[in-house]
Write a protein that holds these residues in place. Structure first.
Motif, short mmCIF file in Angstrom:
data_model
loop_
_atom_site.label_atom_id
_atom_site.label_comp_id
_atom_site.label_asym_id
_atom_site.label_seq_id
_atom_site.Cartn_x
_atom_site.Cartn_y
_atom_site.Cartn_z
N GLY A 169 0.80 -1.22 0.00
CA GLY A 169 0.00 0.00 0.00
C GLY A 169 0.83 1.26 0.00
N GLY A 170 2.14 1.14 -0.06
CA GLY A 170 3.02 2.29 0.07
C GLY A 170 3.63 2.31 1.46
N GLY A 171 4.75 2.96 1.59
CA GLY A 171 5.46 2.98 2.88
C GLY A 171 6.56 1.95 2.87
N THR A 172 7.66 2.32 3.50
CA THR A 172 8.84 1.46 3.47
C THR A 172 9.26 1.10 4.88
OG1 THR A 172 9.59 2.43 1.40
CG2 THR A 172 11.26 1.40 2.77
N ILE A 173 9.63 -0.15 5.06
CA ILE A 173 10.08 -0.61 6.38
C ILE A 173 11.56 -0.93 6.30
CG2 ILE A 173 9.88 -2.45 8.08
CD1 ILE A 173 6.98 -2.71 7.36
N ASP A 174 12.32 -0.37 7.23
CA ASP A 174 13.74 -0.69 7.33
C ASP A 174 13.85 -1.93 8.22
OD1 ASP A 174 16.38 -0.90 7.84
OD2 ASP A 174 16.68 1.21 8.42
N ILE A 175 14.03 -3.08 7.60
CA ILE A 175 13.97 -4.33 8.37
C ILE A 175 15.05 -4.40 9.43
CG2 ILE A 175 14.14 -6.85 8.22
CD1 ILE A 175 12.85 -6.75 5.55
N LEU A 176 16.23 -3.90 9.11
CA LEU A 176 17.33 -4.02 10.07
C LEU A 176 17.13 -3.10 11.27
CD1 LEU A 176 20.43 -4.40 7.73
CD2 LEU A 176 18.80 -6.09 8.55
#
Ligand code: ATP
Ligand code: MG
Lengths: 328, 326
Positions: free
Chosen positions: A77-84
């Motif tokens: 849906g949009g939006g980014t997650i920084d997994i680290l």
């Protein structure tokens, strides 16, 4: 093929151990998985494929440490997650919900003392707190039939299932929360060829139906040619080439990719001569200077032994990259 | 169910063999032990005791071995184990049933406590390696390496003599009459504290180490990694995946240690003059009280067998791989 990325890995470095005894297992990995695609990851044993899968999911166990780089997940849906950068709580919520993984050697991936039912439903209990027990059971049945196992096997314990069935259960489990990404680490290597084909066929069908993205890890490149969209080839902890599956098949640019292609019989198409690659993969603690492949490379020339080639497009506007001095 | 029946049959046969050996051993003893005993007691043995001795050693010439054997079984099934010399003329069965509750309560409860405590600590210290719990390990290991005899004597010297917090011997205040009332029970508990703590201290390290090692081994199993990848809560991964599998060897170890409650209690009861089975065995050996010794051996054999059976059952219950399909 859509170009919308869902998982981007940039400059990822992973070490096993620190200080003098440490070895660098992954160096400067750049890799993008696009929505809906099957990305194949190939390379000889020890090239770092599993390490990459573990690093991306933050499952590396000591002494493995991520020493640099980023892994970003792009929400549909949009939006980014920084997994680290996720906190332990956020990480738990992210895992399996967005990204699930079928481990190498799924034979031992099932807990021998719990039933299939309990192992399929505990992930629902953890991620769907509102779900009732009957709904969880119904979902578990649905998942089993999805992978072609009769639902009465729900009450079975892992040791009562055949290897192929266990593998299917693991695939069903990976799909339990309808994740966006499924990483499969050599999901079929322990099985015979017929069973491999069957499971892969199931997988392809499921992917078409459920449209998740797949990172498929194997050392059998002929398998990847058949059913992946893009292939990345690893050697000595680096990605040495990535391109569309047909490009790799028709026109491998890196001598190592070419060698790999000649190490496995192609299942369809014209017969090739099986030549293999002379020598053996380098050990992490004694990585050759320059291009790690140069001691085994028939085409090595002057810069190869001293300077590391970077991963870059070989010709101006092609959707492929290779790390080789022949293509600079 | 079939599995259970199979195991039951197996243990029934083993018990039969053990009891038969128990019957045969005194009969195989060379010489005439009864004469030797009679001379030792210098004619103070009464005729009933001599008869029971003769029966025990099979010196009753009028009977064949077979009829002795059937007689042995029938009196065994009646709970008749002969008469004890040391407590003459109390029957052995009575001596044992007086002593058994003490041993079972003291060693049984402390074995359970050490198991639960040690396993609990082992789970946590194996899961979170490097936490403060790891500091406990060398301490408990050191204590468990001290011979129990010493540990008990040190405990008595410190907490019963130097600081007289606890009584140094016995199972209850000798001025009380054994009964199910509060003064007696509280006195029994009070007397149990020092032996109990020393038993737990000497046993707990084994459970911690065993559980910790298994936790470390199991933590690197693929299914634990899968559980983590599934985003299950840490508690769930730790207990339902890691500890649940790691505890299996400890469970059978525990069931076996239940079998050693009776036999392993000798030292404790010696040090603390505790009125249990071990103490009776000590007396029996000292007085060459063969009927009592035989009774104690019988109880030890049966309790080891029962514990093994329990271990099998527990394992079958907890590990589906050992369950046979019916
Ligand atoms: N725990 C560890 N400690 C030290 N080195 C490790 C550890 N785990 C893996 N390695 C090293 O990291 C390198 C990459 O291992 P990895 O398991 O990622 O290889 P792979 O490409 O998945 O191989 P395979 O095809 O055999 O599964 C190997 O050289 C291996 O020796
Ligand atoms: Mg691997």
């Amino acid at each position: 093929m859509t170009a919308e990325p869902i998982l981007t890995i940039s400059g990822l470095d992973v070490d096993y151990g620190t200080g003098a005894s440490g070895v660098r297992a992954l160096r400067n990995i750049d890799l993008t998985l696009h929505r809906g695609e099957v990305l194949g990851l190939a390379g000889e044993s020890g090239s770092g494929k599993s390490t990459l899968a573990y690093a991306v999911t933050r499952l590396l166990s000591p002494p493995g440490v991520i020493t640099g780089g980023d892994v970003h997940y792009h929400r549909p849906g949009g939006g980014t997650i920084d997994i680290l950068a996720l906190s332990p709580e956020q990480l738990r919520a992210f895992r399996w919900q967005e990204l699930s993984i079928v481990f190498q050697g799924a034979m031992n991936s099932l807990n021998p003392v719990h039933t299939v039912h309990s192992q399929l439903t505990d992930v629902l209990t953890a991620h769907r707190p509102g779900m009732r027990a009957a709904e969880r059971t119904a979902r578990a049945e649905e998942l089993l039939s999805l992978v072609g196992i009769s639902t009465d096997r729900l009450a079975a314990y892992p040791h009562q299932l055949s290897g192929g069935m266990r593998q299917r259960v693991m695939i069903a489990m990976a799909l339990a929360l309808e994740p966006e990404i499924v990483i499969m680490d050599e999901p079929t290597t322990a099985l015979d060829v017929v069973m491999q084909r069957q499971i892969l066929r199931t997988l392809v069908e499921l992917r078409e139906r459920l449209s998740f993205s797949v990172v498929f890890i194997t050392h059998d490149i002929s398998l990847l040619i058949e059913f992946s969209d893009r292939i990345a080839i690893m050697y000595g902890g680096r990605i040495v080439e990535q391109a569309g599956a047909t490009e790799i098949y028709r026109d491998p640019r890196h001598p190592y990719s070419e060698g790999l292609l000649h190490s496995f019989p192609a299942l369809h198409g014209p017969r090739r001569e099986l030549t293999g690659i002379p020598g053996s993969p380098p050990h992490l603690s004694a990585m050759p200077t320059g291009c790690a492949f140069h001691p085994r490379c028939a085409k090595a020339f002057e810069p190869c032994a001293t300077r590391v080639p970077v991963l870059a497009a070989p010709d101006a506007d092609q959707d492929r990259e290779v790390a080789c001095w022949l293509h600079r | 169910m079939k599995y259970v029946l199979q195991r039951l049959a197996f243990y029934a046969v083993t018990a039969w063999a053990a009891i038969t050996i128990n019957f045969l051993i005194p009969r195989l003893m060379p010489g005439d032990p009864v004469e030797a005993l009679m001379s030792r007691y210098q004619g103070q043995l009464d005729t009933g005791a001599i008869a029971s001795l003769k029966a025990l050693f099979g010196l009753d010439e009028n009977q064949s071995l077979w009829s002795q054997y059937t007689g042995y079984w029938s009196s065994l099934l009646d709970g008749d184990l002969g008469l004890s010399f040391t407590y003459f003329p109390t029957p052995v069965g009575e001596v044992l049933s007086d002593a058994l509750p003490w041993t079972l309560a003291l060693v049984g409860i402390t074995t359970l406590i050490s198991f639960l405590l040690g396993t609990g600590i082992g789970v946590y210290s194996g899961w979170r390696r490097g936490s403060w719990l790891d500091g406990l390990l060398p301490v408990t290991t050191f204590i468990s390496s001290v011979p129990y005899f010493w540990l008990g004597l040190i405990a008595i010297a410190l907490f019963a003599v130097k600081w007289p917090l606890f009584p140094f011997e016995g199972g209850y205040d000798s001025s009380l009459v054994p009964a199910f009332d509060w003064p007696f029970i509280s006195s029994a508990l009070y007397h149990g504290v020092l032996p109990g703590i020393t038993i737990v201290l000497s046993a707990v390290a084994g459970w911690i180490l065993g559980m910790r090692n298994m936790m470390v081994t199991v933590s690197s199993e693929d299914y634990v990694m899968v559980a983590q990848a599934k985003g299950l809560s840490e508690r769930r991964v730790m207990f339902s995946y890691a500890a649940r599998n790691a505890v299996l060897p400890n469970i059978s170890g525990f069931a076996l240690s239940l079998g050693f409650i009776v036999s392993g209690t000798l030292l404790v009861e010696m040090v603390f003059n505790y009125p249990g089975i071990g103490f009776r065995l000590l007396q029996a050996v000292g007085a060459k009280d063969y009927p009592l010794m035989q009774g104690v051996f019988l109880i030890i054999t049966l309790s080891v067998l029962a514990a093994n059976l329990l271990a099998d059952m527990a394992y079958a219950l907890l590990d589906p791989r050992t369950r046979k399909e019916a």
